[in-house]
Motif scaffolding. Structure first.
Motif, PDB file in Angstrom:
ATOM      1  N   ARG A  70       0.851  -1.189   0.000  1.00 53.32           N
ATOM      2  CA  ARG A  70       0.000   0.000   0.000  1.00 53.32           C
ATOM      3  C   ARG A  70       0.885   1.237   0.000  1.00 53.32           C
ATOM      4  NH1 ARG A  70      -5.139   1.826   0.605  1.00 53.32           N
ATOM      5  NH2 ARG A  70      -5.966  -0.274   0.875  1.00 53.32           N
ATOM      6  N   VAL A  71       0.606   2.132  -0.933  1.00 50.19           N
ATOM      7  CA  VAL A  71       1.334   3.389  -1.036  1.00 50.19           C
ATOM      8  C   VAL A  71       0.376   4.518  -0.720  1.00 50.19           C
ATOM      9  CG1 VAL A  71       2.695   4.903  -2.534  1.00 50.19           C
ATOM     10  CG2 VAL A  71       2.865   2.411  -2.790  1.00 50.19           C
ATOM     11  N   SER A  72       0.749   5.378   0.215  1.00 54.73           N
ATOM     12  CA  SER A  72      -0.088   6.516   0.598  1.00 54.73           C
ATOM     13  C   SER A  72       0.604   7.812   0.210  1.00 54.73           C
ATOM     14  CB  SER A  72      -0.354   6.493   2.105  1.00 54.73           C
ATOM     15  OG  SER A  72      -1.053   5.316   2.470  1.00 54.73           O
ATOM     16  N   PHE A  73      -0.202   8.841  -0.049  1.00 57.59           N
ATOM     17  CA  PHE A  73       0.308  10.112  -0.539  1.00 57.59           C
ATOM     18  C   PHE A  73      -0.117  11.248   0.390  1.00 57.59           C
ATOM     19  CE2 PHE A  73      -0.278   7.180  -4.037  1.00 57.59           C
ATOM     20  CZ  PHE A  73       0.955   7.229  -4.668  1.00 57.59           C
TER      21      PHE A  73
ATOM     22  N   VAL B  37      -3.386   0.132  -8.099  1.00 58.34           N
ATOM     23  CA  VAL B  37      -4.848   0.078  -8.025  1.00 58.34           C
ATOM     24  C   VAL B  37      -5.307   1.227  -7.134  1.00 58.34           C
ATOM     25  CG1 VAL B  37      -6.859  -1.307  -7.426  1.00 58.34           C
ATOM     26  CG2 VAL B  37      -4.774  -2.422  -8.280  1.00 58.34           C
ATOM     27  N   LEU B  38      -5.918   2.232  -7.736  1.00 64.21           N
ATOM     28  CA  LEU B  38      -6.363   3.396  -6.980  1.00 64.21           C
ATOM     29  C   LEU B  38      -7.496   3.008  -6.028  1.00 64.21           C
ATOM     30  CD1 LEU B  38      -6.443   6.422  -6.399  1.00 64.21           C
ATOM     31  CD2 LEU B  38      -7.835   6.731  -8.445  1.00 64.21           C
ATOM     32  N   ASP B  39      -7.336   3.366  -4.757  1.00 62.30           N
ATOM     33  CA  ASP B  39      -8.346   3.062  -3.748  1.00 62.30           C
ATOM     34  C   ASP B  39      -9.175   4.323  -3.501  1.00 62.30           C
ATOM     35  OD1 ASP B  39      -9.865   2.246  -1.630  1.00 62.30           O
ATOM     36  OD2 ASP B  39      -8.184   1.628  -0.359  1.00 62.30           O
ATOM     37  N   TYR B  40     -10.362   4.379  -4.095  1.00 64.28           N
ATOM     38  CA  TYR B  40     -11.204   5.562  -3.935  1.00 64.28           C
ATOM     39  C   TYR B  40     -11.527   5.852  -2.473  1.00 64.28           C
ATOM     40  CZ  TYR B  40     -12.539   4.263  -8.775  1.00 64.28           C
ATOM     41  OH  TYR B  40     -12.549   3.903 -10.093  1.00 64.28           O
ATOM     42  N   PHE B  41     -11.650   4.787  -1.679  1.00 59.11           N
ATOM     43  CA  PHE B  41     -12.195   4.917  -0.332  1.00 59.11           C
ATOM     44  C   PHE B  41     -11.159   4.688   0.759  1.00 59.11           C
ATOM     45  CE2 PHE B  41     -15.454   3.161  -3.243  1.00 59.11           C
ATOM     46  CZ  PHE B  41     -16.229   4.313  -3.361  1.00 59.11           C
ATOM     47  N   GLY B  42      -9.878   4.832   0.395  1.00 57.26           N
ATOM     48  CA  GLY B  42      -8.826   4.639   1.388  1.00 57.26           C
ATOM     49  C   GLY B  42      -8.938   5.599   2.554  1.00 57.26           C
ATOM     50  N   ARG B  43      -9.389   6.815   2.284  1.00 64.46           N
ATOM     51  CA  ARG B  43      -9.549   7.796   3.364  1.00 64.46           C
ATOM     52  C   ARG B  43     -10.635   7.350   4.343  1.00 64.46           C
ATOM     53  NH1 ARG B  43      -8.703  10.487  -1.294  1.00 64.46           N
ATOM     54  NH2 ARG B  43      -7.324  12.325  -1.360  1.00 64.46           N
ATOM     55  N   GLU B  44     -11.729   6.827   3.788  1.00 61.19           N
ATOM     56  CA  GLU B  44     -12.867   6.442   4.615  1.00 61.19           C
ATOM     57  C   GLU B  44     -12.642   5.112   5.331  1.00 61.19           C
ATOM     58  OE1 GLU B  44     -13.002   7.361   1.468  1.00 61.19           O
ATOM     59  OE2 GLU B  44     -14.157   9.219   1.478  1.00 61.19           O
ATOM     60  N   GLY B  45     -11.768   4.295   4.787  1.00 58.82           N
ATOM     61  CA  GLY B  45     -11.471   3.014   5.402  1.00 58.82           C
ATOM     62  C   GLY B  45     -12.352   1.878   4.939  1.00 58.82           C
ATOM     63  N   ALA B  46     -13.413   2.184   4.195  1.00 61.48           N
ATOM     64  CA  ALA B  46     -14.316   1.139   3.707  1.00 61.48           C
ATOM     65  C   ALA B  46     -15.097   1.664   2.519  1.00 61.48           C
ATOM     66  CB  ALA B  46     -15.280   0.705   4.807  1.00 61.48           C
ATOM     67  N   ALA B  47     -15.486   0.742   1.639  1.00 59.20           N
ATOM     68  CA  ALA B  47     -16.312   1.101   0.488  1.00 59.20           C
ATOM     69  C   ALA B  47     -17.743   1.387   0.958  1.00 59.20           C
ATOM     70  CB  ALA B  47     -16.304  -0.037  -0.528  1.00 59.20           C
ATOM     71  N   PRO B  48     -18.523   2.117   0.169  1.00 59.42           N
ATOM     72  CA  PRO B  48     -19.892   2.437   0.564  1.00 59.42           C
ATOM     73  C   PRO B  48     -20.825   1.234   0.452  1.00 59.42           C
ATOM     74  CG  PRO B  48     -19.470   3.214  -1.645  1.00 59.42           C
ATOM     75  CD  PRO B  48     -18.153   2.723  -1.122  1.00 59.42           C
TER      76      PRO B  48
END
Length: 247
Positions: free
Chosen positions: A8-11, A62-73
């Motif tokens: 996992r790479v974070s920016f 693989v871009l994680d749209y929901f990485g900030r939220e911690g979970a998908a909707p």
């Protein structure tokens, strides 16, 4: 999901991605692909597709749209899917994508060696980003081409930027797609042709939306899935490596 070979790479801006690198060094020219999934976010299916690209020598983020939220909707009903799609801010996703592209450059991948690859809403983002970044190429699996309305979160649809595309685009659609009409496809491709933008688009007879998702037997179409994947590999290999072969 086996994550032993995934980093996992974070920016700094909060974006994150899962990074998969080819396991073995090869003589194949290195290239980088940013993969973007459907509104479900990162799941086993998307990781499997990323692994398949790695098997062909690609480094995949693989871009994680929901990485900030911690979970998908919650997407348990069609209504909730619609709410989740409307809530995802295109501007934020495209900014996250831009940060990944800049990071890829620092890892030795110029834009000419980077491809964009998206499924469903990810396909929409691949097309939108193609008007912002002169990457090597982009692939859109059944992404929406038009929006019912423009909002603050969704100010532009692919049809609005078709004449500004900066890269070759490959699109896959089924003729049973309930979310993307043939009229929308024709309107989009008409703009591409008028602006003389390089594109290839295939219609798969009998295929519904999301026909590549093998974990959903009701909509999976094996022949269409296989043909689209082979065309995608040929497209990526040619534009990112200058080789039509599938390695």
């Amino acid at each position: 999901m086996n994550s032993s070979d995934i980093e996992r790479v974070s920016f700094p801006n909060g974006a994150s991605c899962l990074l998969l690198r080819p396991v073995q060094a090869t003589q194949i020219a290195p290239a980088f692909v940013v993969m973007m999934g459907a509104i479900a976010g990162v799941n086993d299916y998307l990781v499997a597709r990323a692994r398949a690209l790695c098997a062909n020598g690609y480094t995949v983020a693989v871009l994680d749209y929901f990485g900030r939220e911690g979970a998908a909707p919650d997407i348990s009903t069609p209504e909730r899917i619609g709410v989740a799609v409307a809530a995802l801010d295109d501007r934020r996703v495209l900014a996250d994508l831009g940060e990944i592209l800049e990071w890829a450059r620092t890892q030795g991948f110029p834009l000419s060696k980077v491809g964009l690859f998206g499924f469903c809403i990810g396909g929409t983002y691949a097309a939108l980003a193609s008007a912002q970044h002169a990457v090597g190429c982009a692939v859109d699996y059944y992404g929406q081409l038009n929006y019912a309305s423009r909002t603050e979160r969704k100010p532009l649809a692919p049809v609005d930027v078709a004449e500004s595309l900066k890269t070759p685009l490959l699109c896959h659609y089924g003729d049973w797609d309930r979310l993307v009409s043939r009229e929308e496809i024709d309107g989009f491709t008409s703009k591409l042709r008028t602006a003389q933008k390089p594109y290839e688009l295939f219609i798969y007879n009998g295929a519904p939306h999301a026909f590549d998702e093998w974990f959903r037997p009701a909509i999976f179409r094996p022949a269409a899935s296989s043909a689209a994947w082979q065309r995608t590999l040929n497209f990526l290999n040619w534009h990112l490596r200058g080789d039509i072969g599938t390695h």
